[in-house]
Design a protein around this motif. Structure first.
Motif, PDB file in Angstrom:
ATOM      1  N   GLN A  28       0.826  -1.220   0.000  1.00 11.19           N
ATOM      2  CA  GLN A  28       0.000   0.000   0.000  1.00 11.19           C
ATOM      3  C   GLN A  28       0.859   1.270   0.000  1.00 11.19           C
ATOM      4  OE1 GLN A  28      -3.481   0.394  -0.082  1.00 11.19           O
ATOM      5  NE2 GLN A  28      -2.888   2.510  -0.338  1.00 11.19           N
ATOM      6  N   ASN A  29       1.806   1.318   0.927  1.00  7.84           N
ATOM      7  CA  ASN A  29       2.537   2.580   1.149  1.00  7.84           C
ATOM      8  C   ASN A  29       3.677   2.812   0.163  1.00  7.84           C
ATOM      9  OD1 ASN A  29       0.900   2.992   3.291  1.00  7.84           O
ATOM     10  ND2 ASN A  29       2.401   2.564   4.858  1.00  7.84           N
ATOM     11  N   THR A  30       4.263   1.760  -0.359  1.00  5.31           N
ATOM     12  CA  THR A  30       5.429   1.949  -1.215  1.00  5.31           C
ATOM     13  C   THR A  30       5.103   1.788  -2.693  1.00  5.31           C
ATOM     14  OG1 THR A  30       6.677   1.016   0.597  1.00  5.31           O
ATOM     15  CG2 THR A  30       7.871   1.297  -1.437  1.00  5.31           C
ATOM     16  N   ALA A  33       0.839   3.699  -3.518  1.00  2.10           N
ATOM     17  CA  ALA A  33       0.821   5.148  -3.273  1.00  2.10           C
ATOM     18  C   ALA A  33       1.542   5.929  -4.362  1.00  2.10           C
ATOM     19  CB  ALA A  33       1.466   5.443  -1.926  1.00  2.10           C
ATOM     20  N   LYS A  34       2.403   5.245  -5.110  1.00  4.60           N
ATOM     21  CA  LYS A  34       3.176   5.937  -6.152  1.00  4.60           C
ATOM     22  C   LYS A  34       2.511   5.819  -7.520  1.00  4.60           C
ATOM     23  CE  LYS A  34       7.643   6.015  -3.920  1.00  4.60           C
ATOM     24  NZ  LYS A  34       7.227   5.627  -2.575  1.00  4.60           N
ATOM     25  N   THR A  41      -5.290   7.101  -5.722  1.00  3.82           N
ATOM     26  CA  THR A  41      -4.603   5.810  -5.617  1.00  3.82           C
ATOM     27  C   THR A  41      -5.530   4.739  -5.034  1.00  3.82           C
ATOM     28  OG1 THR A  41      -3.769   6.404  -3.450  1.00  3.82           O
ATOM     29  CG2 THR A  41      -2.316   6.842  -5.296  1.00  3.82           C
ATOM     30  N   ALA A  42      -5.183   3.491  -5.298  1.00  6.11           N
ATOM     31  CA  ALA A  42      -5.977   2.376  -4.758  1.00  6.11           C
ATOM     32  C   ALA A  42      -5.721   2.229  -3.259  1.00  6.11           C
ATOM     33  CB  ALA A  42      -5.602   1.102  -5.479  1.00  6.11           C
ATOM     34  N   ASP A  73      -2.535   3.167  10.850  1.00  5.43           N
ATOM     35  CA  ASP A  73      -2.720   4.495  11.456  1.00  5.43           C
ATOM     36  C   ASP A  73      -1.373   5.112  11.826  1.00  5.43           C
ATOM     37  OD1 ASP A  73      -5.376   5.182  11.344  1.00  5.43           O
ATOM     38  OD2 ASP A  73      -5.917   4.060  13.136  1.00  5.43           O
ATOM     39  N   LEU A  74      -0.463   4.261  12.322  1.00  5.10           N
ATOM     40  CA  LEU A  74       0.865   4.773  12.687  1.00  5.10           C
ATOM     41  C   LEU A  74       1.650   5.239  11.457  1.00  5.10           C
ATOM     42  CD1 LEU A  74       2.053   2.203  15.396  1.00  5.10           C
ATOM     43  CD2 LEU A  74       1.331   4.535  15.774  1.00  5.10           C
ATOM     44  N   LEU A  76       0.394   6.642   8.827  1.00  5.77           N
ATOM     45  CA  LEU A  76      -0.192   7.842   8.226  1.00  5.77           C
ATOM     46  C   LEU A  76       0.181   9.095   9.010  1.00  5.77           C
ATOM     47  CD1 LEU A  76      -3.822   6.614   7.470  1.00  5.77           C
ATOM     48  CD2 LEU A  76      -2.027   7.009   5.793  1.00  5.77           C
ATOM     49  N   ALA A  77       0.156  10.226   8.316  1.00  4.48           N
ATOM     50  CA  ALA A  77       0.397  11.499   9.000  1.00  4.48           C
ATOM     51  C   ALA A  77      -0.802  11.840   9.883  1.00  4.48           C
ATOM     52  CB  ALA A  77       0.615  12.595   7.971  1.00  4.48           C
TER      53      ALA A  77
ATOM     54  N   LYS B  41       4.868   5.378  17.232  1.00  5.03           N
ATOM     55  CA  LYS B  41       4.872   5.906  15.861  1.00  5.03           C
ATOM     56  C   LYS B  41       6.280   6.311  15.445  1.00  5.03           C
ATOM     57  CE  LYS B  41       2.373   8.866  12.831  1.00  5.03           C
ATOM     58  NZ  LYS B  41       1.118   9.486  12.602  1.00  5.03           N
ATOM     59  N   SER B 130       2.705  11.209   0.658  1.00  4.25           N
ATOM     60  CA  SER B 130       1.426  10.810   1.243  1.00  4.25           C
ATOM     61  C   SER B 130       0.819   9.611   0.533  1.00  4.25           C
ATOM     62  CB  SER B 130       0.472  11.995   1.136  1.00  4.25           C
ATOM     63  OG  SER B 130      -0.844  11.596   1.329  1.00  4.25           O
ATOM     64  N   THR B 131       0.249   8.686   1.321  1.00  4.10           N
ATOM     65  CA  THR B 131      -0.372   7.513   0.718  1.00  4.10           C
ATOM     66  C   THR B 131      -1.887   7.664   0.683  1.00  4.10           C
ATOM     67  OG1 THR B 131      -0.525   6.450   2.858  1.00  4.10           O
ATOM     68  CG2 THR B 131       1.459   6.014   1.583  1.00  4.10           C
ATOM     69  N   ASN B 133      -5.580   9.483  -0.281  1.00  2.00           N
ATOM     70  CA  ASN B 133      -6.244  10.293  -1.314  1.00  2.00           C
ATOM     71  C   ASN B 133      -6.908  11.527  -0.718  1.00  2.00           C
ATOM     72  OD1 ASN B 133      -5.722   8.556  -3.506  1.00  2.00           O
ATOM     73  ND2 ASN B 133      -7.308   7.179  -2.755  1.00  2.00           N
ATOM     74  N   SER B 137       0.628  15.219   1.866  1.00  2.00           N
ATOM     75  CA  SER B 137       1.760  15.473   2.761  1.00  2.00           C
ATOM     76  C   SER B 137       2.951  14.641   2.299  1.00  2.00           C
ATOM     77  CB  SER B 137       1.379  15.122   4.198  1.00  2.00           C
ATOM     78  OG  SER B 137       1.086  13.751   4.300  1.00  2.00           O
ATOM     79  N   ILE B 166       3.976  19.419  10.250  1.00  2.00           N
ATOM     80  CA  ILE B 166       2.827  19.179  11.140  1.00  2.00           C
ATOM     81  C   ILE B 166       3.113  18.094  12.171  1.00  2.00           C
ATOM     82  CG2 ILE B 166       0.940  20.009   9.681  1.00  2.00           C
ATOM     83  CD1 ILE B 166       0.544  17.034   8.836  1.00  2.00           C
ATOM     84  N   GLU B 167       4.176  17.313  11.944  1.00  2.00           N
ATOM     85  CA  GLU B 167       4.470  16.239  12.884  1.00  2.00           C
ATOM     86  C   GLU B 167       5.973  15.976  12.900  1.00  2.00           C
ATOM     87  OE1 GLU B 167       2.319  12.023  13.949  1.00  2.00           O
ATOM     88  OE2 GLU B 167       2.613  12.538  11.872  1.00  2.00           O
ATOM     89  N   THR B 174       6.822  15.120   9.177  1.00  2.00           N
ATOM     90  CA  THR B 174       5.780  15.113   8.159  1.00  2.00           C
ATOM     91  C   THR B 174       5.460  16.554   7.790  1.00  2.00           C
ATOM     92  OG1 THR B 174       4.876  13.104   9.102  1.00  2.00           O
ATOM     93  CG2 THR B 174       3.450  14.300   7.602  1.00  2.00           C
TER      94      THR B 174
END
Lengths: 171, 283
Positions: A28-30, A33-34, A41-42, A73-74, A76-77, B41, B130-131, B133, B137, B166-167, B174
């Motif tokens: 998902q993240n690598t 996301a690109k 993105t999916a 969650d961790l 993500l920003a 985190k 950012s991942t 949608n 960020s 922001i973080e 971030t």
């Protein structure tokens, strides 16, 4: 003595599923996301939870969703708890559905995944809709595209979990 | 149906309690300090950092090969154009130096205070984007150990605003991108330098654009006007380039005017950014 108390088979399976969680996060993240299509993105994470619940039942689905939700969650920003709460619910609900009402065939998985993705997209847009007073149409378009791009990829989750569970659906 | 109800009764409350406990625990630790990442985190992000850096490096390397193979002619043309631009800039620089010396003489004559801009930069690399949608960020490879703080602004090599931190964590931060739906920046616009506000807009975010709103009656905004940060609020130093006016619109009803802004920085393509840790500007 202590080893007798531990169910090695279950521990091994838990380790394999933990590996799947890391693989899902990496995917998902690598990778996903690109690759935005039309700026969207999916979002394949909920499909992995549905797939785990499909082959391991509601309780495992819930725990899988909880661990994956916390990790996601961790990653993500910000300080959101959305996936920590949402993914276990999706896991438990889809696991319960498949235990009592649905079969484990790809079509059932496709439908449950679609429902899970729609719920996820709605929850993601909820904060923007309520607190940021964003217009509804762009949010709906983004949500719809997210679901649309993810559905073909959902089968990567289905077949990986089917392989791990070793379930033979031909019988 | 009875079996299903029994199953729900048996496992539902227990699992609900488990999820609630996990969420509360995570929520409490996250609420500990605004903008400061929790230990879990921070550890997760720090562990993932080498992977992110490696993947960014591989992608950059592949893009370089692709560029060399398929965009060589375009790059050569761009190189020629840049050489011409550089020569023109050198001419401008010479005349600017003359103007600066003249300006200094006038200042001395009039006894004016010296106008200066002192910015403290920290160079950083973009290691992840950012991942989601639903927000824009990116992550940079510098954090609290480099003296960065939440709210610090981030610019590119041409002093164009890119975003805001922001973080913070150890070795990472971030940055909320300028086009994010939650971004707010006070700007000066037009020849008169009228004050206005740049606000993120979700629909425009997908097109990497932002919205210029809160225009006062006397503000005259024209296409291609350049927007500079106003410096109000204390987070952004005055004079950073935000973007240019791309188009002008009126909201439904025709009462409120707004403009669509093309950001000066291409945050999607940036690999190197600069965080302004501190600034002291005398106008």
């Amino acid at each position: 003595m202590l080893l007798d108390l531990i169910n090695i088979r279950k521990v091994r399976r838990a380790i394999v599923y933990f590996g799947l969680i890391l693989a899902a996060l990496f995917f998902q993240n690598t990778i996903l996301a690109k690759v935005p299509i039309l700026g969207v993105t999916a979002m394949v994470i909920p499909c992995f939870v549905v797939a785990a619940a499909f082959f391991e039942g509601g309780v495992w689905g819930c725990v899988f969703g909880l661990v994956l939700g916390i990790f996601y969650d961790l990653s993500l920003a910000g300080t959101s708890l959305l996936f920590t709460i949402l993914l276990p619910i999706i896991g438990f609900a889809s696991g319960s559905l498949v235990m009592f009402f649905l079969n484990r065939r790809p079509l059932s998985f496709f439908l449950v995944s679609a429902a899970a993705l729609i719920i996820t997209a709605f929850c993601q847009m909820f904060a923007l809709l309520v607190f940021s007073q964003t217009k509804v149409l762009p949010l709906l378009i983004t949500g719809a595209l997210q679901v649309l791009w993810t559905l073909p990829l959902s089968f990567t989750a289905y077949y990986s979990c089917r392989k791990i569970s070793g379930l033979d659906l031909s019988k | 149906m009875k079996k299903f109800k029994d199953y729900l009764k048996k496992y539902g409350p227990r699992l609900g309690l488990l999820v609630a406990c996990a969420a509360i625990l995570l929520g409490i630790t996250q609420g500990r300090a605004e903008g400061e990442a929790i230990a879990a985190k921070d550890a997760a992000a720090s562990m993932a950092q080498p992977i992110k850096q490696a993947s960014t490096g591989i992608v950059g390397w592949l893009e370089g090969i692709y560029g060399y193979m398929f965009r060589y002619d375009r790059l050569q043309e761009e190189n020629e154009a840049l050489k011409v631009e550089l020569a023109e800039t050198k001419v401008l620089l010479r005349s600017a130096r003359d103007a600066e010396r003249e300006n200094e003489r006038y200042r001395e004559l009039l006894g004016l205070r010296d106008k200066h801009k002192h910015l403290v930069f920290e160079s950083a690399k973009v290691i992840d984007r950012s991942t989601s949608n639903w927000s824009r960020s990116f992550t940079i490879n510098k954090g609290e150990e480099s003296g960065l703080e939440v709210g610090d602004c981030v610019v590119d090599s041409s002093y164009s605003l890119v975003g805001q931190i922001i973080e913070l964590g150890t070795g990472w931060s971030t940055v909320r991108s300028l086009v994010d739906a939650d971004m707010r920046v006070g700007v000066l616009v037009g020849e008169g330098g009228a004050a206005a506000m740049v606000v993120g807009d979700f629909a425009l975010m997908q097109k990497d654009r932002i919205k210029l709103g809160y225009l006062t009656g006397e503000a005259q905004v024209l296409k291609d006007d350049v927007l500079l940060t106003s410096g109000k609020g204390g987070f952004f130093p005055v004079g950073l380039v935000v973007g240019t006016v791309e188009s002008l619109h009126t909201e439904a009803g025709g009462q409120v005017e707004y403009a669509v802004i093309a950001p000066a920085s291409e945050s999607g393509a940036l690999t190197q950014v600069f965080v302004i840790k501190d600034f002291n500007i005398v106008e």
